[in-house]
Write a protein that holds these residues in place. Structure first.
Motif, PDB file in Angstrom:
ATOM      1  N   GLY A  49     -26.274 -11.945  55.546  1.00 15.61           N
ATOM      2  CA  GLY A  49     -27.159 -12.473  54.633  1.00 15.61           C
ATOM      3  C   GLY A  49     -27.880 -10.895  54.250  1.00 15.61           C
ATOM      4  O   GLY A  49     -27.536  -9.988  54.551  1.00 15.61           O
ATOM      5  N   PRO A  50     -28.680 -11.218  53.319  1.00 18.53           N
ATOM      6  CA  PRO A  50     -29.180  -9.998  52.598  1.00 18.53           C
ATOM      7  C   PRO A  50     -29.915  -9.189  53.743  1.00 18.53           C
ATOM      8  O   PRO A  50     -31.018  -9.843  54.245  1.00 18.53           O
ATOM      9  N   PRO A  51     -29.663  -8.073  54.249  1.00 18.52           N
ATOM     10  CA  PRO A  51     -30.312  -7.364  55.341  1.00 18.52           C
ATOM     11  C   PRO A  51     -31.756  -6.603  54.793  1.00 18.52           C
ATOM     12  O   PRO A  51     -31.748  -6.258  53.719  1.00 18.52           O
ATOM     13  N   ALA A  81     -24.181  -6.553  50.009  1.00 18.84           N
ATOM     14  CA  ALA A  81     -25.279  -7.079  50.142  1.00 18.84           C
ATOM     15  C   ALA A  81     -26.012  -8.253  50.847  1.00 18.84           C
ATOM     16  O   ALA A  81     -26.862  -8.670  50.909  1.00 18.84           O
ATOM     17  N   GLY A  82     -24.747  -8.923  51.266  1.00 15.85           N
ATOM     18  CA  GLY A  82     -24.929 -10.406  52.210  1.00 15.85           C
ATOM     19  C   GLY A  82     -25.171 -11.571  50.969  1.00 15.85           C
ATOM     20  O   GLY A  82     -25.279 -12.467  51.335  1.00 15.85           O
ATOM     21  N   LEU A  83     -24.778 -11.241  49.472  1.00 12.80           N
ATOM     22  CA  LEU A  83     -25.015 -12.100  48.589  1.00 12.80           C
ATOM     23  C   LEU A  83     -23.520 -13.097  48.518  1.00 12.80           C
ATOM     24  O   LEU A  83     -23.808 -13.938  47.872  1.00 12.80           O
ATOM     25  N   GLU A  84     -22.769 -12.519  49.191  1.00 15.79           N
ATOM     26  CA  GLU A  84     -21.224 -13.077  49.243  1.00 15.79           C
ATOM     27  C   GLU A  84     -20.831 -13.153  50.399  1.00 15.79           C
ATOM     28  O   GLU A  84     -20.958 -12.069  51.040  1.00 15.79           O
ATOM     29  N   GLN A  85     -20.198 -14.275  50.937  1.00 18.03           N
ATOM     30  CA  GLN A  85     -19.407 -14.069  52.444  1.00 18.03           C
ATOM     31  C   GLN A  85     -18.152 -13.860  51.999  1.00 18.03           C
ATOM     32  O   GLN A  85     -17.432 -14.289  51.200  1.00 18.03           O
ATOM     33  N   PRO A  86     -17.556 -12.977  53.026  1.00 19.98           N
ATOM     34  CA  PRO A  86     -16.138 -12.543  52.558  1.00 19.98           C
ATOM     35  C   PRO A  86     -15.113 -13.591  53.255  1.00 19.98           C
ATOM     36  O   PRO A  86     -15.724 -14.490  53.950  1.00 19.98           O
ATOM     37  N   THR A  87     -14.068 -13.754  52.704  1.00 22.88           N
ATOM     38  CA  THR A  87     -12.972 -14.712  53.266  1.00 22.88           C
ATOM     39  C   THR A  87     -12.661 -14.247  54.551  1.00 22.88           C
ATOM     40  O   THR A  87     -12.410 -15.065  55.363  1.00 22.88           O
ATOM     41  N   SER A  88     -12.525 -12.797  54.867  1.00 31.75           N
ATOM     42  CA  SER A  88     -12.279 -12.322  56.095  1.00 31.75           C
ATOM     43  C   SER A  88     -12.631 -11.004  56.101  1.00 31.75           C
ATOM     44  O   SER A  88     -13.248 -10.318  54.999  1.00 31.75           O
ATOM     45  N   GLY A  89     -12.465 -10.254  57.437  1.00 33.12           N
ATOM     46  CA  GLY A  89     -13.091  -8.802  57.489  1.00 33.12           C
ATOM     47  C   GLY A  89     -14.608  -8.907  57.804  1.00 33.12           C
ATOM     48  O   GLY A  89     -15.526 -10.203  57.993  1.00 33.12           O
ATOM     49  N   GLN A  90     -15.316  -7.881  57.628  1.00 33.15           N
ATOM     50  CA  GLN A  90     -16.999  -7.688  58.258  1.00 33.15           C
ATOM     51  C   GLN A  90     -17.562  -6.765  57.545  1.00 33.15           C
ATOM     52  O   GLN A  90     -16.971  -5.545  57.404  1.00 33.15           O
ATOM     53  N   VAL A  91     -18.605  -6.819  57.193  1.00 30.50           N
ATOM     54  CA  VAL A  91     -19.508  -5.670  56.744  1.00 30.50           C
ATOM     55  C   VAL A  91     -20.388  -5.540  57.947  1.00 30.50           C
ATOM     56  O   VAL A  91     -21.266  -6.392  58.072  1.00 30.50           O
TER      57      VAL A  91
END
Length: 258
Positions: free
Chosen positions: A73-75, A54-64
């Protein structure tokens, strides 16, 4: 086609990137108008995963990626329905103001926002309840308001974090059927997080089983006929087979042939 893509997602809390992750090497795809359930035991990282999506947390690595665009960020094309409806609704606002609240920030004109609000409330069976306040409604009706608010936003992807876990069994069944109705009506892509095996089999086109730290341990396609209903679908021979397969996956034990 792919609507939502999760590519080698990893999330570690704290400054040490080598610490035990909440989400580890998580990858999957969701197609347009698909209904996918994420099934996992408590503490396996489902909610952390959902917050990253949902873009509420930034991942340590990888991608959405949504529509092949990285989520940073929240789309605007995505809505999230939380488990705790009592905390997600504003008690000082009427039902209709709760539903229309996000539309103001989307820049929707007042007349269009009013029409979208009325339509969404009708879709969840709350037509005529717009002037009530959330605290005047039952728990099941409050969760309908939360779903209505997401529908009025007209998201292309609807994320749901165990939204029926806090209601009784009968209300839960009613909300499951309601969700299937609005999913068909709005043609929305749904990613539904749950720890209830029966719920996952009843709702989904596909079920992804998460094992801790959150990674896909098993993917199961649900071929049960649609439209579904609580009696016919749960009495189908394949329902029991799928349920056993998923239960064994959660327990990490082999399924015995019947």
């Amino acid at each position: 086609m792919t609507m939502l893509e999760v590519d080698r997602l990893r999330k570690v809390y704290g400054p040490d990137p080598s610490a035990r992750p909440a989400v580890a090497d998580l990858s999957f795809e969701v197609g347009p108008r698909e209904f996918v359930c994420i099934l996992g035991s408590s503490g396996c990282g489902k909610t952390t995963m959902l917050r990253c999506l949902a873009g509420l947390e930034q991942p340590t690595s990888g991608q959405v990626r949504l529509h092949d665009t990285p989520v940073t960020g929240p789309p605007p094309d995505m809505a999230l329905v939380f488990q705790d409806y009592s905390r997600s609704l504003f008690p000082w606002m009427t039902v209709e103001r709760n539903v229309s609240f996000p539309l103001r920030y989307k820049g929707v004109p007042k007349k269009q926002a009013r029409e979208a609000t009325e339509e969404a409330l009708e879709a969840v069976g709350l037509g005529g309840k717009g002037k009530a306040y959330p605290w005047q409604l039952s728990g099941g009706m409050q969760q309908r308001v939360a779903i209505s608010r997401a529908l009025a936003y007209r998201p292309q992807v609807l994320l749901m974090d165990e939204p029926f876990a806090s209601v009784d069994a009968q209300t839960r069944a009613e909300l499951e059927d309601l969700l299937l109705d609005v999913w068909r009506r709005y043609e929305t892509t749904v990613l539904f997080v749950t720890h209830d095996i029966d719920e996952a089999v009843y709702l989904a086109d596909r079920v992804l089983v998460l094992r801790p730290p959150a990674h896909v341990g098993l993917e199961v396609k649900v071929d049960l006929p649609r439209p579904r209903d609580q009696l016919t679908t749960k009495g189908h021979p394949d329902f029991g087979r799928l349920r056993s397969e998923l239960f064994a996956a959660l327990q990490d034990t082999p399924v015995k042939a019947s």
